[in-house]
Design a protein around this motif. Sequence first.
Motif, PDB file in Angstrom:
ATOM      1  N   SER B  16      -1.489 -31.832 -11.820  1.00 24.80           N
ATOM      2  CA  SER B  16      -2.036 -31.318 -10.570  1.00 24.80           C
ATOM      3  C   SER B  16      -1.357 -32.016  -9.391  1.00 24.80           C
ATOM      4  O   SER B  16      -0.511 -32.895  -9.574  1.00 24.80           O
ATOM      5  N   MET B  17      -1.739 -31.623  -8.219  1.00 18.53           N
ATOM      6  CA  MET B  17      -1.175 -32.245  -7.027  1.00 18.53           C
ATOM      7  C   MET B  17      -1.380 -33.754  -7.049  1.00 18.53           C
ATOM      8  O   MET B  17      -0.501 -34.511  -6.647  1.00 18.53           O
ATOM      9  N   GLY B  18      -2.531 -34.146  -7.529  1.00 13.40           N
ATOM     10  CA  GLY B  18      -2.828 -35.571  -7.588  1.00 13.40           C
ATOM     11  C   GLY B  18      -1.795 -36.315  -8.412  1.00 13.40           C
ATOM     12  O   GLY B  18      -1.315 -37.387  -8.014  1.00 13.40           O
ATOM     13  N   ASP B  19      -1.431 -35.741  -9.545  1.00 12.32           N
ATOM     14  CA  ASP B  19      -0.452 -36.391 -10.411  1.00 12.32           C
ATOM     15  C   ASP B  19       0.889 -36.519  -9.706  1.00 12.32           C
ATOM     16  O   ASP B  19       1.533 -37.566  -9.746  1.00 12.32           O
ATOM     17  N   VAL B  20       1.283 -35.426  -9.072  1.00  6.23           N
ATOM     18  CA  VAL B  20       2.549 -35.446  -8.351  1.00  6.23           C
ATOM     19  C   VAL B  20       2.483 -36.485  -7.229  1.00  6.23           C
ATOM     20  O   VAL B  20       3.416 -37.269  -7.034  1.00  6.23           O
ATOM     21  N   SER B  27       0.116 -38.920  -0.539  1.00  8.35           N
ATOM     22  CA  SER B  27      -1.196 -38.331  -0.741  1.00  8.35           C
ATOM     23  C   SER B  27      -1.024 -36.899  -1.239  1.00  8.35           C
ATOM     24  O   SER B  27       0.038 -36.288  -1.068  1.00  8.35           O
ATOM     25  N   SER B  28      -2.072 -36.402  -1.828  1.00  4.87           N
ATOM     26  CA  SER B  28      -1.958 -35.060  -2.380  1.00  4.87           C
ATOM     27  C   SER B  28      -1.781 -34.031  -1.271  1.00  4.87           C
ATOM     28  O   SER B  28      -1.201 -32.970  -1.489  1.00  4.87           O
ATOM     29  N   GLN B  29      -2.253 -34.365  -0.100  1.00  2.00           N
ATOM     30  CA  GLN B  29      -2.085 -33.437   1.013  1.00  2.00           C
ATOM     31  C   GLN B  29      -0.602 -33.253   1.349  1.00  2.00           C
ATOM     32  O   GLN B  29      -0.153 -32.162   1.688  1.00  2.00           O
TER      33      GLN B  29
END
Lengths: 344, 344
Positions: B16-20, B27-29
């Motif tokens: 997910s974005m978090g992993d990336v 930050s995921s943003q």
Amino acid sequence: MPDNASSARRAKAKPSMGDVAALAGVSSQTVSRVSTGAEHVRPSTRDRVLDAMRRLGYSPNSAARALKYGAFGVIGIIAHQLSRTGESRTVEAVIEAAQDEGYTTTVVDVVTPMSTDVSEAAARLSHQSIDGLVIIRAETVTPAMLSLPPGLPVVVSDSRFVGHHPAVGADQVNGARRAVEHLLGLGHRTVHHAAGPVDSGPAQLRIDGWRSALEGAGREAPPLLRGDWTARSGYEAGRSIAGSPEATAVFCANDEMAAGLLHALHEAGRRVPGEVSVVGFDDIPLAEHLWPPLTTVRQDFTEIGTRLVELLLRQLREDKPLQDVHEVVPVDLVQRASAAPPMD
Amino acid sequence: MPDNASSARRAKAKPSMGDVAALAGVSSQTVSRVSTGAEHVRPSTRDRVLDAMRRLGYSPNSAARALKYGAFGVIGIIAHQLSRTGESRTVEAVIEAAQDEGYTTTVVDVVTPMSTDVSEAAARLSHQSIDGLVIIRAETVTPAMLSLPPGLPVVVSDSRFVGHHPAVGADQVNGARRAVEHLLGLGHRTVHHAAGPVDSGPAQLRIDGWRSALEGAGREAPPLLRGDWTARSGYEAGRSIAGSPEATAVFCANDEMAAGLLHALHEAGRRVPGEVSVVGFDDIPLAEHLWPPLTTVRQDFTEIGTRLVELLLRQLREDKPLQDVHEVVPVDLVQRASAAPPMD
DNA sequence: CGATTCGATGTTTACGTAAACATTGATTAT
DNA sequence: ATAATCAATGTTTACGTAAACATCGAATCG
């Protein structure tokens, strides 16, 4: 991404579980239970919720569901030219098989088989998340071209991906061989072949079958007539055949080409099957109604579609890649009137 | 709902974005910004994120996006029998037009045109949320049968829904009329008609056009030959025609039927166009290669598909129902060799 | 008749994303 | 030089759903 994405701010916001819950005087979780058919809901409550759903025109938001479940219930299909008979039959079969299993399908049609287009298609699908992917005759693409999301279950039908992904395909080689042997058995000295395009796997397999049948019978293979699946290319092959009096039998790579070939033969005043016998491949619905009715090799598209989906679901459920599976669906020679013994 | 929904607990959870974000040290943003192509990201940061995406095989979760946006970027298509030429060409055109607009398509194939099946299809689609719906020749269904989600933009092609939803269709009546007038102009006393099924809107329109052209010329309309679009039914109509020496011209409801009719005529030894002239409808790719090459009425399927999507998107963007729109796409008579003056 | 069980329902939480808002640091204008 | 501005990035929150857990009351059991 649709440009109107932002126009999502439309007034008529779709009702959510919360709305239904409020109207029915229950919690949204109870609405969820009714929606999914879970147990432990009193019939009277259920009725009240169902009524509220109906009044609000509620239908569950599949995006939210998909997000929750981590699965989409969607199978992607990449096809090359959907309106070609072979493709559309296979696609139809895949769609139906998927529907029977409760899956929805998303079709991406690759207009030109250029690598860029196909890559784009694959990208589109990986964005547009799907649970699995069926690639149908992506003939000019190699696996390296496609950057498929790792871990995405994939099955292929008749393509270069065979060996890289589980595959299902008709028994091309045998089909071609039987077509040729049928013509040889009728007494023809040799058999010409109006072939499919160079970059097509199935076309090559049919060439292989044709050549091997000829060699098996100790006959010499005449020069290949190269086509591209279209009736037009069959027509051109036919003009060439019409000009070669020694040609008495032609095996066409598909029925469309056979139709074009018949056209050229008629136009040149060559009698079929009197002077030239013709055999096709696919058994499209119209094959029976060409003139003369076409002897051809029938592919069971429905079976192929069903097996493709089956193979895909197996990967999905068992969660393992299923290497090196290559199922071959048998093929049938259906004899009609376009092939007969040569007149001497 | 796929039974394996619960098997979503597969180990290889998609990144997910978090992993990336974690891998790229942002930050995921910021990942989101890169993913959507938003501004205000330093090139070096962008590269770092892109690299992390690549290494993790990240692709955005469209379910989450759809949930956030409130739109799916998906257009639903209900078709009747995808593998029929007319359908598959239209479906292909719709898919392509939708792709050009950045939309993905979901196809539901209704096997039998029974109301239950179509309702089920509609239900499947409304659950499987979509932004809009294209109904292609849902011939035997009336709007009342379908409980479409309220507020869902719908467009239809050639169906009974005309009048209830915006519609696009070929100019059936005019096409039929021109076919008949062409035959009349060639000198035929009257024209027979091998028609499509009773429950089909387009079939009825073609009958209307045929009849009105005949009446306009002061000719009497011979009894209708009822068919069902299939070549087989055309073949049967052809046997009947072959047995009626007074019949010199036949207008067929579609090219498949024309092919079957030609087949029957050849089989009975009736010469085309010498004894009987034949005109079809659709101009399928094979029409040109039938024997004799078929004079027929060409439908512009691509144009229809494009306009369908256009009309749907207009509703989507403007968020208003667009009542009473019915676009008619002109049609062309393409003259080939199957129609000629009658021999006396 | 009190303890136990379980059916019916409510509350909390997380799924992955992106808008809205917040923060930081550097550049620019006065 | 200091305030103002803005690019770059982080933090919070909500989208709609359903699993997990919590609560309550009624029926059952010894």
